[in-house]
Design a protein around this motif. Structure first.
Motif, PDB file in Angstrom:
ATOM      1  N   ASP A  33     -11.313 -11.082  -2.854  1.00 54.82           N
ATOM      2  CA  ASP A  33      -9.308 -10.727  -2.929  1.00 54.82           C
ATOM      3  C   ASP A  33      -9.173  -9.776  -1.285  1.00 54.82           C
ATOM      4  OD1 ASP A  33      -8.965 -10.458  -5.701  1.00 54.82           O
ATOM      5  OD2 ASP A  33     -11.024  -9.055  -5.726  1.00 54.82           O
ATOM      6  N   ALA A  34     -10.719  -9.836  -0.399  1.00 50.52           N
ATOM      7  CA  ALA A  34     -10.131  -9.072   0.876  1.00 50.52           C
ATOM      8  C   ALA A  34      -9.374  -9.719   1.627  1.00 50.52           C
ATOM      9  CB  ALA A  34     -11.768  -9.123   1.414  1.00 50.52           C
ATOM     10  N   SER A  35      -8.208  -8.936   2.578  1.00 45.33           N
ATOM     11  CA  SER A  35      -7.731  -9.525   3.449  1.00 45.33           C
ATOM     12  C   SER A  35      -7.142 -10.034   4.739  1.00 45.33           C
ATOM     13  CB  SER A  35      -6.480  -8.594   3.974  1.00 45.33           C
ATOM     14  OG  SER A  35      -5.476  -8.860   5.454  1.00 45.33           O
ATOM     15  N   THR A 217      -3.139  -8.105  -2.598  1.00 46.90           N
ATOM     16  CA  THR A 217      -3.430  -9.310  -2.503  1.00 46.90           C
ATOM     17  C   THR A 217      -2.597 -10.681  -2.277  1.00 46.90           C
ATOM     18  OG1 THR A 217      -5.977  -8.742  -3.350  1.00 46.90           O
ATOM     19  CG2 THR A 217      -5.459 -10.864  -3.384  1.00 46.90           C
ATOM     20  N   GLU A 218      -1.902 -10.859  -3.582  1.00 48.28           N
ATOM     21  CA  GLU A 218      -0.846 -11.680  -3.516  1.00 48.28           C
ATOM     22  C   GLU A 218      -0.118 -11.870  -2.188  1.00 48.28           C
ATOM     23  OE1 GLU A 218      -0.950 -10.744  -8.708  1.00 48.28           O
ATOM     24  OE2 GLU A 218       0.779 -10.502  -6.954  1.00 48.28           O
ATOM     25  N   ILE A 219       0.560 -10.544  -1.031  1.00 55.95           N
ATOM     26  CA  ILE A 219       1.097 -10.716  -0.487  1.00 55.95           C
ATOM     27  C   ILE A 219       0.377 -11.095   0.568  1.00 55.95           C
ATOM     28  CG2 ILE A 219       2.136  -8.980   1.705  1.00 55.95           C
ATOM     29  CD1 ILE A 219       2.643  -7.097  -0.490  1.00 55.95           C
ATOM     30  N   ARG A 220      -1.087 -10.539   0.878  1.00 59.16           N
ATOM     31  CA  ARG A 220      -1.339 -11.122   1.862  1.00 59.16           C
ATOM     32  C   ARG A 220      -2.265 -12.622   1.504  1.00 59.16           C
ATOM     33  NH1 ARG A 220      -0.683  -8.428   5.653  1.00 59.16           N
ATOM     34  NH2 ARG A 220      -0.298  -6.512   5.704  1.00 59.16           N
ATOM     35  N   ARG A 224       0.655 -12.544   7.282  1.00 64.24           N
ATOM     36  CA  ARG A 224       0.035 -11.386   7.760  1.00 64.24           C
ATOM     37  C   ARG A 224       0.244 -10.314   8.437  1.00 64.24           C
ATOM     38  NH1 ARG A 224       0.388 -10.809  12.496  1.00 64.24           N
ATOM     39  NH2 ARG A 224      -1.615 -10.223  12.957  1.00 64.24           N
ATOM     40  N   ALA A 225       1.891 -10.526   8.338  1.00 62.43           N
ATOM     41  CA  ALA A 225       2.993  -9.247   8.839  1.00 62.43           C
ATOM     42  C   ALA A 225       2.352  -7.670   8.033  1.00 62.43           C
ATOM     43  CB  ALA A 225       4.693  -9.386   8.329  1.00 62.43           C
ATOM     44  N   PRO A 226       2.404  -6.753   9.376  1.00 60.05           N
ATOM     45  CA  PRO A 226       2.013  -5.671   9.521  1.00 60.05           C
ATOM     46  C   PRO A 226       2.373  -4.777   8.554  1.00 60.05           C
ATOM     47  CG  PRO A 226       1.444  -5.735  11.589  1.00 60.05           C
ATOM     48  CD  PRO A 226       2.106  -6.765  11.035  1.00 60.05           C
ATOM     49  N   MET A 227       1.767  -3.999   7.626  1.00 59.00           N
ATOM     50  CA  MET A 227       1.959  -3.229   6.098  1.00 59.00           C
ATOM     51  C   MET A 227       1.854  -1.792   6.405  1.00 59.00           C
ATOM     52  SD  MET A 227       0.971  -3.225   2.042  1.00 59.00           S
ATOM     53  CE  MET A 227       0.333  -5.552   1.916  1.00 59.00           C
ATOM     54  N   ASP A 228       3.269  -1.017   5.798  1.00 60.74           N
ATOM     55  CA  ASP A 228       3.154   0.067   5.459  1.00 60.74           C
ATOM     56  C   ASP A 228       3.176   0.566   4.168  1.00 60.74           C
ATOM     57  OD1 ASP A 228       3.823  -0.206   8.472  1.00 60.74           O
ATOM     58  OD2 ASP A 228       6.065   0.075   8.445  1.00 60.74           O
ATOM     59  N   ALA A 254      -4.858  -4.912   4.750  1.00 63.89           N
ATOM     60  CA  ALA A 254      -4.973  -5.262   6.154  1.00 63.89           C
ATOM     61  C   ALA A 254      -4.016  -6.040   6.550  1.00 63.89           C
ATOM     62  CB  ALA A 254      -6.299  -4.808   6.685  1.00 63.89           C
ATOM     63  N   PRO A 255      -3.276  -6.561   7.656  1.00 64.72           N
ATOM     64  CA  PRO A 255      -3.369  -4.680   8.927  1.00 64.72           C
ATOM     65  C   PRO A 255      -2.339  -3.945   8.031  1.00 64.72           C
ATOM     66  CG  PRO A 255      -1.872  -6.667   9.324  1.00 64.72           C
ATOM     67  CD  PRO A 255      -3.062  -7.261   7.823  1.00 64.72           C
ATOM     68  N   LEU A 256      -2.841  -2.322   7.924  1.00 64.45           N
ATOM     69  CA  LEU A 256      -2.587  -1.709   7.268  1.00 64.45           C
ATOM     70  C   LEU A 256      -1.798   0.089   7.865  1.00 64.45           C
ATOM     71  CD1 LEU A 256      -1.246  -1.053   4.747  1.00 64.45           C
ATOM     72  CD2 LEU A 256      -3.638   0.245   3.593  1.00 64.45           C
ATOM     73  N   TYR A 257      -0.910  -0.469   7.943  1.00 67.46           N
ATOM     74  CA  TYR A 257      -0.307   1.247   8.373  1.00 67.46           C
ATOM     75  C   TYR A 257      -0.829   2.855   7.599  1.00 67.46           C
ATOM     76  CZ  TYR A 257       1.616   0.029  13.355  1.00 67.46           C
ATOM     77  OH  TYR A 257       1.584  -0.386  14.489  1.00 67.46           O
TER      78      TYR A 257
END
Length: 325
Positions: A33-35, A217-220, A224-228, A254-257
């Motif tokens: 599950d980890a990015s 997790t599905e998005i990652r 890899r575009a940073p997420m807010d 991650a990578p997460l704002y």
């Protein structure tokens, strides 16, 4: 807190030891599950204080961040570039530069701020997007003015404006290090949409705060575009408070704002002096909320992935081809 680039270490989950001691089952973490992604500097998370509407609010954020020892990577404004004078923008650019803090300003006329009425209907119409050519042109005008004054992060709430500004960036009409932040007002809610926003030019994409860890997790798996993400969302975006989930949100997204909005607070867009006291009070409280959240991260042993202050670029991302590419 200092930035690290080492491999992630196991973190304590809320209440895990006490629950295990009484025989309550604690679900195991699944490494799948980890990015697998990080910021270019190796960090997994950065911080953002939103709704910083002018120099006075920014000064309040800086003062409170210093008092509470809160690292702030980015501040963002919601009222729009057009609501600030040149001298106000210049002052904010200078203050952020002194703090190694990124300044992100909102582009253009949008949604409820023009004569269209559909956003006030039960369906919400087209949302807070740019209606017609003139609204797109206004966003472009805002962007050009802001970068001339030293701003290098632009907030966007329309797909067409995003693609337009990205093409301007590739052609040198905007500085190459300009970053484009996709607003929560149009945030993608599935991996296919997230990938499209990345390819349209998004460097940092605000997803709605009601997405589940599994959604992240599905998005990652596709981007890899940073997420807010609002750890605490303003009421107009749901009012969700997800502080106890922060470690898991970072692990998955991650990578997460980490964005610190404020529940149960009146909106301030578009900001003016008539809202001064409220804007200053809420600016300080957002920083305090950040301190509470970072304390939770530290208590759970999950605060070791912070990017260094001053880090702002997203790294290499996937884009749709532009003319001549």
């Amino acid at each position: 807190m200092t930035a690290v680039t080492a491999q992630p270490s196991p973190s304590r989950r809320p209440g895990a030891s006490a629950l295990a001691a009484i025989g309550h089952p604690v679900p195991p973490l699944d490494d799948a599950d980890a990015s697998p992604h990080t910021f270019p500097d190796g960090g997994t998370w950065r911080t953002e204080i939103p709704s910083v509407e002018g120099p006075e609010s920014l000064a309040a954020v800086i003062e409170e961040a210093r008092r509470l020892d809160v690292p702030v990577h980015r501040v963002s404004q919601g009222s729009g570039i057009w609501m600030l004078t040149d001298s106000e923008i210049t002052e904010m650019v200078g203050a952020c530069g002194e703090q190694d803090m990124e300044l992100c300003l909102f582009t253009g006329p949008r949604g409820t701020w023009d004569i269209g009425g559909s956003t006030r209907t039960p369906s919400g119409g087209a949302g807070l997007r740019a209606r017609g050519h003139d609204a797109v042109a206004g966003s472009v005008e805002d962007a050009l003015r802001a970068v001339e004054l030293g701003v290098r992060c632009l907030l966007v709430a329309d797909e067409g404006v995003l693609w337009t500004l990205h093409r301007m960036r590739t052609q040198g009409l905007l500085p190459a290090d300009t970053t484009l932040k996709v607003s929560a007002l149009i945030g993608p809610v599935n991996p296919a949409a997230y990938a499209v926003y990345e390819q349209l030019g998004g460097d940092s994409l605000n997803v709605p705060s009601d997405l589940t860890p599994q959604h992240l997790t599905e998005i990652r798996r596709v981007s890899r575009a940073p997420m807010d993400m609002y750890v605490e969302a303003p009421d107009e975006l749901g009012g969700y408070v997800r502080m106890y989930e922060i470690a898991e949100l970072i692990r998955r997204g991650a990578p997460l704002y980490l964005k610190f909005g404020l529940s149960r607070a009146a909106g301030i867009y578009p900001y003016g002096a008539h809202l001064r006291d409220h804007a200053l009070a809420t600016a300080r409280e957002r920083v305090r909320r950040a301190r509470l959240a970072l304390d939770l991260l530290a208590r759970h042993g999950a605060d070791n992935g912070m990017s260094p202050l001053g880090a702002r670029l997203p790294g290499k991302l996937r884009r749709f081809p532009t003319e001549g590419s």
